[in-house]
Design an enzyme around this catalytic site. Sequence first.
Site, PDB file in Angstrom:
ATOM      1  N   CYS A  50     -14.118  25.459  -9.192  1.00 24.90           N
ATOM      2  CA  CYS A  50     -15.376  25.255  -9.906  1.00 24.90           C
ATOM      3  C   CYS A  50     -16.366  26.380  -9.640  1.00 24.90           C
ATOM      4  CB  CYS A  50     -16.020  23.932  -9.482  1.00 24.90           C
ATOM      5  SG  CYS A  50     -15.241  22.486 -10.196  1.00 24.90           S
ATOM      6  N   ALA A 191     -11.079  11.061 -11.325  1.00 24.36           N
ATOM      7  CA  ALA A 191     -10.547  10.486 -10.086  1.00 24.36           C
ATOM      8  C   ALA A 191      -9.843  11.526  -9.228  1.00 24.36           C
ATOM      9  CB  ALA A 191      -9.586   9.339 -10.416  1.00 24.36           C
TER      10      ALA A 191
END
Length: 455
Positions: A50, A191
């Site tokens: 990220c 998740a």
Amino acid sequence: MKLLVVGASYRTAPVAALERLTVAPADLSRVLTRLVAQPYVSEAVLVSTCNRVEVYAVVSGFHGGLGDICAVLAESTGCQPAALADHLYVHFDAAAVNHVFRVAVGLDSMVVGEAQILGQLRDAYHWASEAETVGRLLHELMQQALRVGKRAHSETGIDRAGQSVVTAALGLATELLHSDLACRPALVVGAGAMGSLGVATLARLGAGPVSVTNRGVDRAIRLAESYGATAVPIADLTATLSTVDIVVAATAAPEAVLTRAVVTQALAGRNPSRGPLVLLDLAVPRDVEPGVADLPGVQVIDIDRMAALVADGPVAADAAAVEQIVAAEVDTFLTWLRGADVAPTVAALRGRADDVVAAELGRLVHRRPDLTDEQRADVARTVHRVVQRLLHQPTVRVRQLAAEPGGDQYTALLRELFDLEVPQTSAVGTVPDVVVPDVDPQLGGDAEAPPTGGE
């Protein structure tokens, strides 16, 4: 051969730019193969999270290697080279080793000391090994980086040097909601690693009820059961949004999950007296469509905002101890690297000497066919001993000199003097197991989610 790091991170590029640079897991092997197919690149590891996209490479020349890597990144991401250059940083040789080790210990992370990056480096190393793009030098670099990271976490309290990004962002959420999170309904979308940290942190802060949704229903159920949360189908996303105050979005979806249309519909069924709907977007690419931030009654906290949020946070004294560990380990690695660089050269020199001896002994046989086998063997042993004695002291000394700073010049000179051709190192196909410290959601470790950490 030289080590080169070329990359972009949250420090140099806004989230929109990082989105474009991110390499999807399905494309990693292809991009790695393209990298080592370039004329100046012989080994490559690609880290894509990220908060950073970095190439660790072994190159035969700085400028040629940099050009090759930038060309592949531009080609694989669709970015214009000029735009790409605005966000890239470059580290070479000693600076490259220092950067990789700082990344491994978490000193270069958005949250100082977070441990999740260690697992991401291990994954990147594994993918490169599977693609057969990691050789002797990067094998040693990545193994040592993982060891340094583990050492930093086991010998210091660097894990506590900063808050987790999720905790920091939720702290801002409490300000926006003008209350703590106790009994505030929340939803986690995704998740994976970041989603798991989101659920754990929300549970620790007393938020609830907490719901979890994910395209993979089984993963959502398992995660929800672990923290006493409730799994909801992704089809019920809009309806669930209208019942919560906080959303942690952390999928690996290629497109925004929380679109303007979805959020607008959810707001229509939500009581505005509960305060704003706070959306924490931890994903790259972004899970929250840019236009959502313009909607009344919505507050979006994305990675850019979180970077500013934690930039001035306190850094524990342990960070100084970790800096010392990194400095010592960099010196150790550079000593090994210089020795590794000279070893093939010394081997090539000895090989050249053996070839010369063999050729001369062959000529002797033709000139003196009267020599017996025993005499020939005596001559061969004597010549070999003379050559080995002549080479012993110079090769020992060149190894010593090569291990010192700037010692690569002696290796280069040896190659030049004897016109030696040194073959490149062969690839390493397996990644030995290295234990990565467990990530404690209460101490942080959620700064950098792997690109696979969602759906």
